[in-house]
Design a protein around this motif. Structure first.
Motif, PDB file in Angstrom:
ATOM      1  N   GLU A 111      34.380  41.995  39.485  1.00 42.70           N
ATOM      2  CA  GLU A 111      34.883  42.765  38.351  1.00 42.70           C
ATOM      3  C   GLU A 111      35.189  44.200  38.760  1.00 42.70           C
ATOM      4  N   GLU A 171      38.796  45.840  38.451  1.00 40.53           N
ATOM      5  CA  GLU A 171      38.974  47.052  37.654  1.00 40.53           C
ATOM      6  C   GLU A 171      39.608  48.173  38.469  1.00 40.53           C
ATOM      7  N   GLN A 231      43.265  47.479  38.714  1.00 39.34           N
ATOM      8  CA  GLN A 231      43.866  47.727  37.408  1.00 39.34           C
ATOM      9  C   GLN A 231      44.008  49.224  37.145  1.00 39.34           C
TER      10      GLN A 231
END
Length: 342
Positions: free
Chosen positions: A287, A291, A294
């Motif tokens: 994650e 992230e 992103q």
């Protein structure tokens, strides 16, 4: 004014800081030494005060613990030298090379022509095996004269300008607005990146000045520690990303643009390695990496496209998460084994 301010961030450094400071003192009264005691709990404070009492050009500063970056920030805040260089408390400088650097600075000052950035070699001191590895830049930079970024040749693979090789003009470094994050490892990556666009006049002195001690198990660059501290490397990577948008980088001199992209590519690859290399917290690591990508994509699509598809990370981005971790860590350990004991 002092020619150079040496900042020595110290945290529980009583066992080795004397060697570091003693080598800096060989520079004489033209150097200022700022020992920053970063909340140590051993005898660091007393040793720092001892040197400050004995030498007029040594200052001892005691502060609450804030991490290595905090020590660098404090040293820069207090620096009175024309140039600023960080020397970690477990490292040291070669006395002969320091004398050559000071001779060069005097000659340039007297001639009325000084560089924004002086670059020197550094040496990985692999004391556990009585070996050393020199990082020099003879293939990348013209030596012994002033030059600009247009004359900088292409850097390859992991070769980069590191904190150990850099001595910034103090006023230019302050002008860059660089403030390193506290309680964060690997902030030297920011230090060796953000100020560079302000450094337009360069000088490379081909001497082995900085001696970087390698081999302690608790060092931040050991494979175990870099994998465990992946969140801190992600924090550093984000700081580098927000320093300059891709379009701003593209507007810089060609040589500088090329080098800045190379540096980002290397640090992003290390960040992927940090994050994918651990066997614990796999969902959290996946994650965190998702992230980060992103964050880059939403902030700067051109930067994202470069890092995702045209940087060194493109070699491993297609791999499954665990495979990516295994490959990158093996590669890192192979490289470190050449210069390291861990």
């Amino acid at each position: 004014m002092f020619l150079i301010t040496f900042a020595v961030p110290c945290y529980n450094s009583a066992g080795y800081m004397r060697r570091c400071i003693d080598t800096l003192l060989t520079g004489g009264d033209e150097v200022e030494i700022v020992i920053v005691n970063d909340g140590s709990t051993d005898g660091t404070r007393e040793i720092a005060d001892e040197y400050a009492a004995a030498h007029a050009n040594v200052r001892a500063v005691h502060k609450e613990n804030g991490g290595h970056g905090s020590g660098v920030n404090k040293g820069l805040e207090l620096a009175n030298g024309l140039y600023y260089k960080v020397v970690d408390s477990d490292d040291w400088l070669d006395a002969d090379a320091l004398a050559q650097l000071l001779d060069t600075l005097r000659a340039h000052r007297d001639a009325g022509e000084l560089a924004d950035l002086y670059i020197t070699n550094f040496v990985y001191e692999k004391l556990c095996e009585n070996k050393r590895f020199v990082r020099h830049y003879t293939k990348n930079l013209p030596a012994g004269r002033f030059f600009g970024w247009k004359e900088v040749k292409r850097f390859h693979t992991s070769n980069c300008l590191l904190m150990h090789s850099l001595m910034y003009r103090t006023d230019k470094l302050r002008e860059s607005g660089m403030v390193l994050p506290e309680h964060t490892f690997y902030v030297d990556n920011i230090y060796a990146y953000k100020p560079l666009p302000l450094m337009q006049k360069l000088f490379y002195l081909d001497v082995d000045l900085y001696r970087y001690f390698i081999g302690r198990e608790d060092q931040s660059v050991s494979a175990a520690n870099i994998v465990r501290r992946y969140k801190q490397q992600i924090r550093v990577m984000k700081e580098m990303i927000v320093s300059y948008p891709y379009e701003q980088l593209a507007s810089m001199d060609k040589g500088l643009f090329r080098y800045m992209k190379h540096d980002l590519s290397v640090i992003m690859t290390l960040t992927v390695m940090f994050t994918t290399g651990g066997k614990d917290e796999l969902p959290e690591r996946k994650e965190a990496l998702r992230e980060l990508w992103q964050f880059i994509k939403e902030r700067d699509k051109k930067m994202y496209n470069f890092l995702r598809h045209f940087s060194y990370t493109s070699l491993v981005n297609w791999m499954p998460f665990r495979m990516c971790g295994s490959v990158t860590v093996l590669g890192y350990r192979y490289y470190r084994r050449r210069i390291n004991c861990s």
